[in-house]
Motif scaffolding. Structure first.
Motif, mmCIF file in Angstrom:
data_model
loop_
_atom_site.group_PDB
_atom_site.id
_atom_site.type_symbol
_atom_site.label_atom_id
_atom_site.label_comp_id
_atom_site.label_asym_id
_atom_site.label_seq_id
_atom_site.Cartn_x
_atom_site.Cartn_y
_atom_site.Cartn_z
ATOM 1 N N SER A 14 0.843 -1.204 0.000
ATOM 2 C CA SER A 14 0.000 0.000 0.000
ATOM 3 C C SER A 14 0.873 1.247 0.000
ATOM 4 C CB SER A 14 -0.943 0.002 1.206
ATOM 5 O OG SER A 14 -0.223 0.060 2.421
ATOM 6 N N ASP A 15 1.976 1.197 0.714
ATOM 7 C CA ASP A 15 2.904 2.331 0.741
ATOM 8 C C ASP A 15 3.509 2.566 -0.651
ATOM 9 O OD1 ASP A 15 4.445 4.341 2.313
ATOM 10 O OD2 ASP A 15 6.152 3.121 1.723
ATOM 11 N N ALA A 16 3.773 1.491 -1.383
ATOM 12 C CA ALA A 16 4.303 1.622 -2.740
ATOM 13 C C ALA A 16 3.301 2.335 -3.642
ATOM 14 C CB ALA A 16 4.644 0.243 -3.304
ATOM 15 N N ILE A 17 2.014 2.035 -3.472
ATOM 16 C CA ILE A 17 0.975 2.694 -4.270
ATOM 17 C C ILE A 17 0.913 4.184 -3.932
ATOM 18 C CG2 ILE A 17 -1.514 2.810 -4.725
ATOM 19 C CD1 ILE A 17 -1.606 -0.237 -4.210
ATOM 20 N N VAL A 18 0.932 4.499 -2.647
ATOM 21 C CA VAL A 18 0.859 5.906 -2.219
ATOM 22 C C VAL A 18 2.056 6.688 -2.744
ATOM 23 C CG1 VAL A 18 0.830 7.461 -0.249
ATOM 24 C CG2 VAL A 18 -0.505 5.353 -0.177
ATOM 25 N N TYR B 96 1.548 7.444 -6.363
ATOM 26 C CA TYR B 96 0.580 8.538 -6.510
ATOM 27 C C TYR B 96 1.231 9.889 -6.263
ATOM 28 C CZ TYR B 96 -2.806 11.965 -4.962
ATOM 29 O OH TYR B 96 -3.493 13.129 -4.794
ATOM 30 N N MET B 97 2.085 9.972 -5.266
ATOM 31 C CA MET B 97 2.674 11.247 -4.857
ATOM 32 C C MET B 97 3.648 11.812 -5.890
ATOM 33 S SD MET B 97 1.279 12.277 -2.161
ATOM 34 C CE MET B 97 2.418 13.636 -1.826
ATOM 35 N N LYS B 98 4.032 11.014 -6.871
ATOM 36 C CA LYS B 98 4.926 11.522 -7.911
ATOM 37 C C LYS B 98 4.239 12.574 -8.778
ATOM 38 C CE LYS B 98 7.749 7.327 -8.228
ATOM 39 N NZ LYS B 98 8.168 6.192 -9.093
ATOM 40 N N SER B 99 2.903 12.488 -8.880
ATOM 41 C CA SER B 99 2.158 13.486 -9.664
ATOM 42 C C SER B 99 0.743 13.597 -9.106
ATOM 43 C CB SER B 99 2.111 13.095 -11.143
ATOM 44 O OG SER B 99 1.646 11.761 -11.299
ATOM 45 N N ARG C 195 -9.858 12.854 -14.607
ATOM 46 C CA ARG C 195 -8.723 13.233 -13.754
ATOM 47 C C ARG C 195 -8.548 12.261 -12.595
ATOM 48 N NH1 ARG C 195 -8.887 19.607 -12.623
ATOM 49 N NH2 ARG C 195 -6.798 19.101 -11.900
ATOM 50 N N ALA C 196 -8.872 11.008 -12.863
ATOM 51 C CA ALA C 196 -8.781 9.975 -11.826
ATOM 52 C C ALA C 196 -7.416 9.295 -11.836
ATOM 53 C CB ALA C 196 -9.869 8.932 -12.027
ATOM 54 N N TYR C 197 -6.985 8.912 -10.652
ATOM 55 C CA TYR C 197 -5.828 8.034 -10.498
ATOM 56 C C TYR C 197 -6.354 6.614 -10.631
ATOM 57 C CZ TYR C 197 -1.731 5.822 -8.320
ATOM 58 O OH TYR C 197 -0.626 5.050 -8.059
ATOM 59 N N SER D 94 -2.762 3.731 -14.290
ATOM 60 C CA SER D 94 -1.460 4.369 -14.114
ATOM 61 C C SER D 94 -0.494 3.406 -13.432
ATOM 62 C CB SER D 94 -1.601 5.623 -13.241
ATOM 63 O OG SER D 94 -2.547 6.514 -13.784
ATOM 64 N N LEU D 95 -1.062 2.474 -12.706
ATOM 65 C CA LEU D 95 -0.321 1.494 -11.911
ATOM 66 C C LEU D 95 -1.210 0.265 -11.788
ATOM 67 C CD1 LEU D 95 1.428 1.978 -8.490
ATOM 68 C CD2 LEU D 95 -0.718 0.713 -8.549
ATOM 69 N N HIS D 96 -0.617 -0.908 -11.573
ATOM 70 C CA HIS D 96 -1.478 -2.074 -11.365
ATOM 71 C C HIS D 96 -0.913 -3.000 -10.294
ATOM 72 C CE1 HIS D 96 1.371 -3.782 -14.394
ATOM 73 N NE2 HIS D 96 1.081 -4.950 -13.849
#
Length: 202
Positions: free
Chosen positions: A16-20, A23-26, A93-95, A134-136
């Motif tokens: 979960s931390d990897a996902i966050v 996300y924080m990169k953009s 504009r969704a992640y 954007s990520l999976h």
């Protein structure tokens, strides 16, 4: 890529931390959309829809989280493009996070992977489908081989359901950590768009 076996007690916090962090990169997004890909036709391909059903219950009515792909309304090869078109129109504009099952090497069965790039669904079955997210996050449910349809069909549903529980916890925690940042970003945009009442006198 970030990976952890689903039985590892650190898997929820670590992935979960990897996902966050991704996300924080953009962090310019206004909401989170989770697309759970798969079908109930094969137990091995049911990870996505089962995760989607759990998340739909958890985030029912949530302002910032939308789920596509459940056991009742799966997202699969036949409706994937239509679903992605809908998401692009209504959640521009969704992640977007994609979820899917996959096949892999025998010693990797049970591994969960967070990959910082779009999902290429249908790879194990040699299907050409549009990329998702954007990520999976994907779970390796069985061994890759020459008869992948049969492998997916005979994968233990109990085993898949155990992985589903962990994937769901990972995504719930990630959404809970990201959602306050989405609210903050929305408020910041509102302030920037508000009329300036302190314009200088002429």
């Amino acid at each position: 890529m970030h990976y952890c076996h689903y039985l590892d007690k650190k898997s929820t916090a670590y992935l979960s931390d990897a996902i966050v962090k991704h996300y924080m990169k953009s962090p310019e997004y206004t909401e989170i959309v989770i697309v759970c890909v798969g079908t109930n036709r094969y137990s091995g391909d049911a990870l996505g829809p089962l995760v989607g059903s759990r998340l739909s219950e958890r985030f029912d009515g949530h302002r910032y989280v939308r789920i596509y792909g459940t056991s009742e309304k799966p997202v699969h090869a036949l409706n994937l493009l239509k679903t992605l078109t809908h998401i692009a129109k209504h959640h521009s504009r969704a992640y977007v996070i994609a979820v899917d099952a996959c096949l892999g090497q025998f010693y990797k069965i049970g591994t969960l992977q967070v990959v910082e790039e779009p999902l290429q669904p249908g790879g194990s079955l040699d299907k050409q489908l549009p990329p998702v997210g954007s990520l999976h996050i994907k779970g390796i449910v069985n061994n890759y081989g020459p008869l992948n349809h049969k492998v997916l069909e005979h994968t233990s549903l109990t085993f898949v359901d155990e992985m589903v529980a962990v994937v769901s916890r990972i995504l719930v925690k990630a959404c809970q950590d990201i959602a306050p940042r989405l609210v903050s970003a929305e408020q910041q945009r509102s302030e920037l768009q508000a009329p300036n009442h302190l314009s200088s006198a002429t």
